[in-house]
Structure formats: structure tokens, C-alpha cells
Design a protein around this motif. Sequence first.
Motif, PDB file in Angstrom:
ATOM      1  N   PHE A 295     -19.713   6.846  -0.088  1.00 56.41           N
ATOM      2  CA  PHE A 295     -18.558   6.018   0.247  1.00 56.41           C
ATOM      3  C   PHE A 295     -18.072   5.243  -0.982  1.00 56.41           C
ATOM      4  CE2 PHE A 295     -20.248   5.987   4.752  1.00 56.41           C
ATOM      5  CZ  PHE A 295     -19.147   6.602   5.321  1.00 56.41           C
ATOM      6  N   ALA A 296     -16.786   4.912  -0.969  1.00 63.89           N
ATOM      7  CA  ALA A 296     -16.210   4.037  -1.997  1.00 63.89           C
ATOM      8  C   ALA A 296     -15.294   3.046  -1.305  1.00 63.89           C
ATOM      9  CB  ALA A 296     -15.438   4.853  -3.027  1.00 63.89           C
ATOM     10  N   LEU A 297     -15.146   1.870  -1.903  1.00 66.19           N
ATOM     11  CA  LEU A 297     -14.204   0.868  -1.407  1.00 66.19           C
ATOM     12  C   LEU A 297     -13.100   0.706  -2.447  1.00 66.19           C
ATOM     13  CD1 LEU A 297     -14.942  -2.449   0.411  1.00 66.19           C
ATOM     14  CD2 LEU A 297     -13.349  -2.418  -1.497  1.00 66.19           C
ATOM     15  N   ASP A 298     -11.839   0.844  -2.012  1.00 66.31           N
ATOM     16  CA  ASP A 298     -10.705   0.773  -2.937  1.00 66.31           C
ATOM     17  C   ASP A 298      -9.595  -0.099  -2.367  1.00 66.31           C
ATOM     18  OD1 ASP A 298     -11.360   2.885  -5.088  1.00 66.31           O
ATOM     19  OD2 ASP A 298     -11.666   3.987  -3.227  1.00 66.31           O
ATOM     20  N   ILE A 299      -9.015  -0.886  -3.223  1.00 63.18           N
ATOM     21  CA  ILE A 299      -7.820  -1.629  -2.844  1.00 63.18           C
ATOM     22  C   ILE A 299      -6.663  -0.639  -2.731  1.00 63.18           C
ATOM     23  CG2 ILE A 299      -6.094  -3.316  -3.642  1.00 63.18           C
ATOM     24  CD1 ILE A 299      -8.399  -4.862  -4.931  1.00 63.18           C
ATOM     25  N   VAL A 300      -5.931  -0.703  -1.591  1.00 61.81           N
ATOM     26  CA  VAL A 300      -4.802   0.210  -1.382  1.00 61.81           C
ATOM     27  C   VAL A 300      -3.492  -0.536  -1.168  1.00 61.81           C
ATOM     28  CG1 VAL A 300      -6.292   2.013  -0.436  1.00 61.81           C
ATOM     29  CG2 VAL A 300      -5.249   0.342   1.109  1.00 61.81           C
ATOM     30  N   GLU A 301      -3.569  -1.864  -1.098  1.00 59.50           N
ATOM     31  CA  GLU A 301      -2.363  -2.677  -0.931  1.00 59.50           C
ATOM     32  C   GLU A 301      -2.649  -4.054  -1.514  1.00 59.50           C
ATOM     33  OE1 GLU A 301      -0.014  -2.333   2.849  1.00 59.50           O
ATOM     34  OE2 GLU A 301      -0.432  -4.497   2.963  1.00 59.50           O
ATOM     35  N   ILE A 302      -1.689  -4.617  -2.213  1.00 56.97           N
ATOM     36  CA  ILE A 302      -1.858  -5.944  -2.804  1.00 56.97           C
ATOM     37  C   ILE A 302      -0.598  -6.749  -2.577  1.00 56.97           C
ATOM     38  CG2 ILE A 302      -1.150  -5.120  -5.104  1.00 56.97           C
ATOM     39  CD1 ILE A 302      -3.208  -7.170  -6.225  1.00 56.97           C
ATOM     40  N   GLU A 303      -0.775  -7.901  -1.957  1.00 57.28           N
ATOM     41  CA  GLU A 303       0.346  -8.780  -1.606  1.00 57.28           C
ATOM     42  C   GLU A 303       1.440  -8.024  -0.877  1.00 57.28           C
ATOM     43  OE1 GLU A 303      -0.008 -11.806  -1.675  1.00 57.28           O
ATOM     44  OE2 GLU A 303      -1.381 -12.325  -3.281  1.00 57.28           O
ATOM     45  N   GLY A 304       1.038  -7.166   0.060  1.00 64.22           N
ATOM     46  CA  GLY A 304       1.973  -6.437   0.910  1.00 64.22           C
ATOM     47  C   GLY A 304       2.582  -5.191   0.303  1.00 64.22           C
ATOM     48  N   GLU A 305       2.215  -4.853  -0.932  1.00 66.52           N
ATOM     49  CA  GLU A 305       2.783  -3.687  -1.603  1.00 66.52           C
ATOM     50  C   GLU A 305       1.703  -2.629  -1.830  1.00 66.52           C
ATOM     51  OE1 GLU A 305       5.971  -3.201  -2.283  1.00 66.52           O
ATOM     52  OE2 GLU A 305       6.458  -5.159  -1.388  1.00 66.52           O
ATOM     53  N   PRO A 306       2.059  -1.338  -1.646  1.00 64.93           N
ATOM     54  CA  PRO A 306       1.074  -0.282  -1.878  1.00 64.93           C
ATOM     55  C   PRO A 306       0.522  -0.333  -3.295  1.00 64.93           C
ATOM     56  CG  PRO A 306       3.005   0.599  -0.762  1.00 64.93           C
ATOM     57  CD  PRO A 306       3.358  -0.794  -1.195  1.00 64.93           C
ATOM     58  N   ALA A 307      -0.774  -0.107  -3.425  1.00 63.89           N
ATOM     59  CA  ALA A 307      -1.413  -0.128  -4.745  1.00 63.89           C
ATOM     60  C   ALA A 307      -2.714   0.656  -4.650  1.00 63.89           C
ATOM     61  CB  ALA A 307      -1.699  -1.561  -5.187  1.00 63.89           C
ATOM     62  N   ALA A 308      -3.001   1.435  -5.669  1.00 67.35           N
ATOM     63  CA  ALA A 308      -4.260   2.182  -5.700  1.00 67.35           C
ATOM     64  C   ALA A 308      -4.483   2.706  -7.099  1.00 67.35           C
ATOM     65  CB  ALA A 308      -4.237   3.341  -4.705  1.00 67.35           C
ATOM     66  N   LYS A 309      -5.736   2.934  -7.437  1.00 64.84           N
ATOM     67  CA  LYS A 309      -6.045   3.530  -8.725  1.00 64.84           C
ATOM     68  C   LYS A 309      -5.720   5.026  -8.689  1.00 64.84           C
ATOM     69  CE  LYS A 309     -10.811   5.123  -8.580  1.00 64.84           C
ATOM     70  NZ  LYS A 309     -12.159   4.959  -9.174  1.00 64.84           N
ATOM     71  N   LYS A 310      -5.624   5.611  -9.858  1.00 65.61           N
ATOM     72  CA  LYS A 310      -5.339   7.034  -9.969  1.00 65.61           C
ATOM     73  C   LYS A 310      -6.365   7.851  -9.190  1.00 65.61           C
ATOM     74  CE  LYS A 310      -6.146   8.835 -13.956  1.00 65.61           C
ATOM     75  NZ  LYS A 310      -6.025   9.162 -15.406  1.00 65.61           N
ATOM     76  N   GLY A 311      -5.876   8.807  -8.416  1.00 66.92           N
ATOM     77  CA  GLY A 311      -6.756   9.659  -7.639  1.00 66.92           C
ATOM     78  C   GLY A 311      -7.023   9.161  -6.240  1.00 66.92           C
ATOM     79  N   LYS A 312      -6.576   7.958  -5.900  1.00 65.50           N
ATOM     80  CA  LYS A 312      -6.730   7.409  -4.557  1.00 65.50           C
ATOM     81  C   LYS A 312      -5.361   7.249  -3.909  1.00 65.50           C
ATOM     82  CE  LYS A 312     -11.174   7.230  -4.891  1.00 65.50           C
ATOM     83  NZ  LYS A 312     -12.035   6.093  -4.614  1.00 65.50           N
ATOM     84  N   LEU A 313      -5.329   7.269  -2.595  1.00 72.40           N
ATOM     85  CA  LEU A 313      -4.073   7.213  -1.848  1.00 72.40           C
ATOM     86  C   LEU A 313      -3.718   5.767  -1.536  1.00 72.40           C
ATOM     87  CD1 LEU A 313      -4.765  10.120   0.682  1.00 72.40           C
ATOM     88  CD2 LEU A 313      -3.692  10.247  -1.579  1.00 72.40           C
ATOM     89  N   SER A 314      -2.546   5.335  -1.981  1.00 70.67           N
ATOM     90  CA  SER A 314      -2.127   3.950  -1.769  1.00 70.67           C
ATOM     91  C   SER A 314      -1.607   3.758  -0.350  1.00 70.67           C
ATOM     92  CB  SER A 314      -1.046   3.573  -2.777  1.00 70.67           C
ATOM     93  OG  SER A 314       0.103   4.388  -2.585  1.00 70.67           O
ATOM     94  N   GLY A 315      -1.590   2.501   0.067  1.00 76.64           N
ATOM     95  CA  GLY A 315      -1.032   2.148   1.361  1.00 76.64           C
ATOM     96  C   GLY A 315      -2.065   2.065   2.470  1.00 76.64           C
ATOM     97  N   LYS A 316      -1.820   1.143   3.389  1.00 80.48           N
ATOM     98  CA  LYS A 316      -2.678   0.950   4.562  1.00 80.48           C
ATOM     99  C   LYS A 316      -2.569   2.160   5.482  1.00 80.48           C
ATOM    100  CE  LYS A 316      -3.105  -2.358   8.406  1.00 80.48           C
ATOM    101  NZ  LYS A 316      -2.564  -3.643   8.938  1.00 80.48           N
ATOM    102  N   LYS A 317      -3.708   2.673   5.961  1.00 81.28           N
ATOM    103  CA  LYS A 317      -3.712   3.939   6.696  1.00 81.28           C
ATOM    104  C   LYS A 317      -4.325   3.800   8.083  1.00 81.28           C
ATOM    105  CE  LYS A 317      -4.547   5.933   2.210  1.00 81.28           C
ATOM    106  NZ  LYS A 317      -4.924   4.584   1.708  1.00 81.28           N
ATOM    107  N   GLU A 318      -4.056   4.817   8.876  1.00 76.56           N
ATOM    108  CA  GLU A 318      -4.683   4.977  10.180  1.00 76.56           C
ATOM    109  C   GLU A 318      -5.245   6.387  10.246  1.00 76.56           C
ATOM    110  OE1 GLU A 318      -6.518   4.329  12.798  1.00 76.56           O
ATOM    111  OE2 GLU A 318      -5.100   2.770  13.404  1.00 76.56           O
TER     112      GLU A 318
END
Length: 378
Positions: A295-318
Amino acid sequence: MFDIVPESAIVEGRATDAYFLRTEETLEHAGRNPTVVAEVTRDQFPTGEFDCFAGLKDAANLLAGYDLDADAIPEGTLFDGGPVMRIEGPYLEFCRLETALLGFLSHASGIATAALEARRAAPDTSLLSFGARHVHPSIGGVVDRSAMLAGLDGFSLVAAEAFVDGEASGTMPHALMICFGHGNQEEAWRAFDEAVDEDVPRIALCDTYDDETDEALRAAELGFDSVRLDTTGSRRGDFRHIIKETRWKLDAEGHEDVDIFVSGGITPETIRELEDVVDGFGVGSHISNADPLDFALDIVEIEGEPAAKKGKLSGKKEVYRTPDGGHHIGLADEASPAGGDPLMEPLIRDGDVVAEFDLDEAAERATADAERVGFREA
């Protein structure tokens, strides 16, 4: 006295990688503490190779009391990609907890997945978790709880009774037989029968000194309900033949009701090979020695805006379970797929744990999901 990280260190966030402390120092120095959405994932997209989710109760207790919200798929859910947990809140609230959080989820989920492999190999045969001796004693309870979550029927570690509803199983080791000496098997079995509580199953260990068929018949004639064969690998040869011969001998002498249990190096392959001639298995190292999931933990949104490091999918998901048993991943603000059931459920709200952790329900979920997705079908 022992090399064990104390519970207080985990709760206080000292069971962490050093760079998270450096991150805290840097962000505090810069006056930055952004509100983020972070997700725990194993794979970004569905892979078709499902794993069983476990360890959530410990993860929830770790995050409790912090100014954050969290959602997660329930324990026992099978997944093959996308987030299994989502955390929302100021980043410094949980920055230093990442190491322990991932450890709770990774190890327990790996063990539960291996246990579910064993369970699926013989859905209707008794399976007991015998793996505590293969791991550090501080996580023996994790092994047995994760095994029970995957649907096993019992466990051997007495200390696990604090985490699992039920009593530890087990009767006698070879050490007991040896303490009575060669040729004195009947004396050992009688002493056991006289000494232990009547609620303990009368299962005689029958491979210490003499031929398995001989010892099994002698134990049956003393009135034991079952026999266990734990023949050493170097002496095992054709184990299936040994078991069938033992069954034949017992039946021929009128002991058709005496069950045969086996243990020692049992794997899903062994279970499939023997389940038609065996009444139950003790499964140890296959479960306890399972590799933790990555498992990995990644930030995908910051201050309401999509954000992610290269290779990860940005945005809050379901994530969703689709009618065909698939696993769909989409952005949280998108419409769900036709007939898809959302898997994320509330875990923590404003620092309070709002989920309940019922081990029986988790086991039922794992069994149903395994059937639905065709988990490890032979």
C-alpha cells in the motif's frame, strides 16, 4: 525486555519514518498546513487480481482523536485497485501517522488474503489458523484475527482471544507424547483425557513413534473422537496415501466416526489435494508468512484542487463493485456506473470513529466477495 515498539509510541506517532518528522518541522517553519485529501492505494487501476482488505480497526484507532474525516472500504472487501481508504483534513494532523497506518493495513491484508486462499481451497472443510509460532509474538493476534476475518474456523494463539470472539483451539504437541516415552502413547492419551476440560476436543496426535495407521487405531480404541497427523516432511512420502490408509484401517475396525485432521506445511494446493480424504486442516506458515500488501498513501487533492505526484491519479475518488463482480474506479463527483455499488463507507468524522467492526460480518463479506469476483479459482 523485548524488541517491541510500545503501543504508546504508535499512538503518539513515534512509530514513524524520520522524514515525516522533517516534513513537520519544515511545514511548521514555513507556516503551511494545507487541507488535503489523501488516499491509500495498492494499484491505481483495476488489475483483476483481488486481495482481501483487513487491518482497518487498528487503522481507525490510530486516526481517532485527530481533526480529520476518513472513509474506507469495509474489512473483508475484495479489491484489485483504487483507494481502500481516504483521509481528509489538515495534513499535519496525520503526517507522522502514515508509517504505522500503512503497516496496520499492509500486513493484516496480506495475511487475510493468504487465509482466504486457503479458505477457498476447501470452503466446507474445517480450517484452523496455526501460524502464531512463525511470527514475532507481538503480532500473533494480528495473524489470527486476519485469518478469522477471511473465514477460518478457529485459531491456536491463546492471547488472540482478546481480539477474536472465541477460545483458542489445540490439543497436544509431540512434546507431550515424548514426555511419556516411546511405547507409552496410550498413557499419554489417557493422561490428556483425564486432565483437560471435557469441552476440549479429544484429538489424539498419532505419528510420534509408530506407523500413523497403528497409532490412529490405538487412539480410536481408547475412545478419541479424532486423530491428527503431523508427519514430518522428511518422513511423509505420499501423504495422501498415508491418510487414505489410515482412513481405511479406522473404517475396517469400526471407527468410521473418527475424524482425521492434518497439519504441517499445509498450503492451498495441499488442501485441494487432500480435502476429500481429510476432515480438517491446521494451516500455519502459508497464512502467517504471507507478504504484506504494498500500500501507499498519496495526496490527491490540496486546498480543494486536484494534486498528485507523477504516476498517481489526482482527484478524490470513489470505488464501486459492478454487477459482473468488477471493481470500478472514478472521480467522486462523477456519476456511478450503472448498477455499481459504492464501497467506501464513513470511518471517522471529526476525529470520532463512526464505523463498527464485526468480525463475523467481515468474514461473510469476504466469502460473498470471493464468490462474486471468482477469487483464486483453481
